[in-house]
Motif scaffolding. Sequence first.
Motif, short mmCIF file in Angstrom:
data_model
loop_
_atom_site.label_atom_id
_atom_site.label_comp_id
_atom_site.label_asym_id
_atom_site.label_seq_id
_atom_site.Cartn_x
_atom_site.Cartn_y
_atom_site.Cartn_z
N ASN A 34 0.99 -1.31 -0.03
CA ASN A 34 -0.23 -0.01 0.05
C ASN A 34 0.93 1.31 0.03
N TRP A 35 1.81 1.49 0.74
CA TRP A 35 2.67 2.75 0.89
C TRP A 35 3.49 2.86 -0.41
N GLN A 36 4.05 1.55 -0.92
CA GLN A 36 4.82 2.03 -2.16
C GLN A 36 3.80 2.09 -3.28
N ARG A 37 2.44 1.84 -3.53
CA ARG A 37 1.81 2.17 -4.44
C ARG A 37 1.36 3.58 -4.39
N VAL A 38 1.44 4.26 -3.19
CA VAL A 38 1.05 5.66 -3.19
C VAL A 38 2.56 6.47 -3.20
N SER A 39 3.48 5.87 -3.37
CA SER A 39 4.79 6.59 -3.40
C SER A 39 5.50 6.58 -4.46
N SER A 40 4.90 6.04 -5.53
CA SER A 40 5.67 5.76 -6.85
C SER A 40 6.33 7.10 -7.61
N SER A 41 5.53 8.11 -7.29
CA SER A 41 5.73 9.24 -7.96
C SER A 41 6.44 10.14 -6.89
N GLN A 42 6.80 9.76 -5.71
CA GLN A 42 7.10 10.76 -4.63
C GLN A 42 8.57 10.27 -4.31
#
Length: 900
Positions: free
Chosen positions: A483-491
Amino acid sequence: MDKQENKKKKLPLGVRLLLLHFKLVLVLLIVVLVWFTFCYFDRVKSTDALPSEYAVYLRTDSIWETAEPLLDLDATLIAMTSPELQKYRDTFLKVKSSRLRKSFFVRTALKRRLDAAVYDGSAIGILDAGILSGAARIVPYAIPHIKKLSGLLEISSNQYGNYYQLNESTFFVFKKNLIIFSTDKMLLENAMTYSNSKLYSKEELSAMTAKLKNPLRILANGKNLLRFVENMDSEKSVEDEKEKNPSALKNYLEAIVPYLSENEFTELTFGITQNEFNLGISVPMNTETDEDHPVLQLLKRESSVPTLLPKFSEDVQYYTLISAGTLQSLKDAILKILPAEKDFSSTWNKSDSVSRIVFNTPLDELLFSWTGDEFAVFGIEGKSEPVFAIKVADEAKRTEIFDRIFSSYLLNSNDSLLVDGVRLPCVQMPGFVLSVLQALNINVPKPYYLIRDGYLYMSQSPENLVAINSGAHNSKRLTGSTNWQRVSSSQTPYSTLSLYYNLERSVPFFVKGNSAMSKILALYNSGRFDLRIKDSVLSVQLQASAVELESSRHIPGFPIELENKTNATLIKSKAKKSKLVFWLENDSSVNSLDCGTFARGKTELPEVQYIVAASEATAKANNGELWAVTKSGMVYLLNGKLESVFGYPILSGVSMTCPPFVYKDSLVLAGNDGVLCFISQTGEVSQFETDAEDGIKSAPAVNGDILAFYEKGFFGGIHIYKNLEPVTKEGPLELDGIAYGSPCLFTAGGKQYTAMITQAGQLYVYDFNGELLDPFPVGLNGVFYMNVAMADGYLFALSAEGEFYRVGLDGKSMRIKIPYFTAKTGRITVCDYDGQAGEEIFISGDGNSLYGFNSLMEMLPHFPVSGYGNPLFVDLNGDNKNDCLAITFDNKISASNVLK
C-alpha cells in the motif's frame, strides 16, 4: 462535321439540368470551403483574449479527451453532490447517460481547444472553434431568429462590440474563431480588447502556448493563487461566522506571498482515474532575502529524509511526520500564523512563568534543550488512540530534565505498568504544559511514554507503545508494504511535512468529514501527501489509490457508496420473503436496498431520528415493514417502497429519551417522564406509566411478553414487566454502580433471568423473583460501556480496553485480549449466521473492524471484516450461504463472503 460535333456536344435537357444542380452544389461547396479556410486562418489567438493577473490557468487541446473520461468517475459524481455543484448534478447525470456520448459529430465538435482562467471572484473560458470557425461566425446572425432564445438572451454592447447576457453571472461573445464565456461583465470587456497577450512576459507566454504533453495543462500565478485561496478562506470564515480575526491559513499566506518568485510560474499537475488520484503543485520561492520572518526561515531549510520514516513497522495505519525544523523554530512560526483568538503567545508566557516557579527552569529549556527536528503523530492498526513521537537530540539533557521534573512533588511518574516485559512510565502532564499542547489541538493529559532508538513515544494507550517496541524487532517495515509503495511511486523520500493514510481498518482525522473533497479522498482509500522544499521550490504532492481491501471477500456489486453519513445501523425487514435492508442518512432520509434486485429506494423525512423493523404480523396486516420516528415524536409506518401506510404519520406528542422499540407488534416510545406510548399497527395510541422516576435512557429489552429496562443512576436499577405488570414489585433490582444499555433477558433451566454489568465490571444475574444467582455478582477487570449478551448459555462482555469475556452461570470466566482493539463505543450482536448448531457473537469497537466468535471464543473464519456497528447476514449471491453486510468508516455498505 461542325453539325455533327454540335449534335455530340448538345446533351439531353434532363442531363443538363442534373449537371446544373451538380455545378451549383460544387460551387456552393467551393464557397463553403473557401469560407471555412478563410475563417480558419483569419483568427484571434486565445492568449489575446485572456486577461492577465489570473490565479489559475487551464488549457486543453481537446475538451472531449479531457472531460469525457471524467463522466464515469465516482469522484466526479461525488463532486456533484457538493453544495457548489449540486444544482448541476441532474444535468451531469443526463449527460453521463446520454447517447450523444457515442456520436461522431459530438465527439468531433468537442475536440476543440479550451483556455480557462480563474481570477479573484470570477472566471473566463475561451473556446477555439478551430476548423469549425466558419460555423461559429454565423451563430450571431442566427441567434435573433431562434424563438427559444427569445427573452432568455439580452444583447448588449460596449466600445469593443456586442455581447450576450444569459443571466446575472453568464456573459459570452463570439469573435472570429473564439467563443468567450465569463462570469463577470468587466472581465469579458477586458477580454474583448483582444490585446492581452502584450501584457504577458515572454516566459509566461511561452509556457501558455507550448505544445501539450498531457491532455491538460494547469499553470498558476503564485501570488494571485495564494491571494485567491486567502480570499476564499476569509469568505468561508465569514459565512461560518467563525472569525473577525485572520485565520491561520491567512496568516501563513501573508507570510509567504511576498517571497514568491516574480519570474517563474506555479505548475500544477493533475491526474485522476477510477483507481488513482494524483495532484502536484510546485511554487517557486525567492528565499534570497535577509528577512528574518520565522516562516521564511522554515522555507529556506531544504527537505531531508526523515529518520523516523524507515522505523515505522507495517502496522502503522497513518502518520503525520514533520521534519521542518526544531521545536523552537516551529514555535516561533506558530506564534506568527496562529489566529489571534488562539492567544497562543499569552498561553506560552503564562506557562513559562509557571515553569520557572515550579521547576526553576524556563519553558524553552524544558522543551527545546533536548528535542530534535522531527515530530510525528501516527496510528497503530486497530487502535483509536494516536502515538506522538519526538526526536531526542540530547539524551543526557533529556534525562536531566525528566529527573528534575519528576522529582517535583507536583508531578509523578508511575513506573508500575509492565506490559509484555516492557516497563511503561505514565506521567500526569503538568497543567501549564497541557495548556500549550491543547492550544495546538494536542490532548495527552496522562500519557505513557517509551524511549527507543533516539525517539520519545507518548500515547494514552500503553498497547500502542508495546506494539512499537515489538515492531522494532519485526523485519517488516511500512515502507516495504504494498500500500505504501503504491502511493509513493511518484514521490521522493525527502519531505518537510508528510501525511500517509490507509482506510482499510482505520480512518485518520484528515479524511473524516462530510465535504466533497473528503468523500473523494475516501474513494482513494490509501494515500500520501507530502510538502517538500528543494532548490527554493515549494512542492506539494498528493498521491492516492483505490486499494482493494484485503481483509474481506467482497460480493460483486459491493461496496456501495453512500452519499451521506449514517449512524452505522442496518435494519433488516421482518416481512416474509422480503430482502429489504434499511438505513438512515444524515437524519433526513430513509434508504433501502433490495438485496435480491439491488434496487435502491429513498424517501426524505425531515428530522427522522430512528428506524425500527416492524414485526412480521404488522407487515402481513398492512404491508408496513419499517417504523420511522422523527426527533419531535412523529411516527411513520412505511411499506417496502418507503411510502407511508394509510393513516400515518401520527403525532405522538412524546419527547423521547431513548430509541423506540417494538413490543407485541406495537411501536413503543419512551417519554422523559417514564411513560411508554404504544402505537399499534392500525394507528391506535395508548400509554402506560412505569415506575421510572428519572426516565428511561436506553431502549428496553424485549423477550416475548417480557419488557425490561435499566433506570440509570446510583439509586436506579432494573425494572421488569410481564404483560405490562411489574415483576419487580418490591422496587427495581439494585446494582452497585452505574451501568449502560438495557438488561439482558434469557432463560436457563426453565427459569427466567436478567443480567447486567456495571461500568466498573460488577456482573449481576437476577432471577425474576429478585434473587441473585449464586455466586453473582462477580467482578471482571476493565471498564464497560455496553451490557452483556447471552449466547449458548454463556454471558459475553466486552471492555473498553478490548478484553472479551465469557462468563458461565456458575460464575467462572475466561477472557481473550483482541489485539489493537478498543471499545469505548461499540456493539455486541448475537445471531446464528450459518444455520448450524449454536449462536455466534459479533463485536465492533472504536475501529473499522468487525470480529466474529463462536461460543467457545474461537474466531470465526474470514473475520475480522471491515465495518463497524451491527452486521447483517443475507444471501447476496444465491449460493444459499449468508454474506456479511456492514457499514464502513469510509461511508460504504460493504458485503463480504464469510462462509465457504
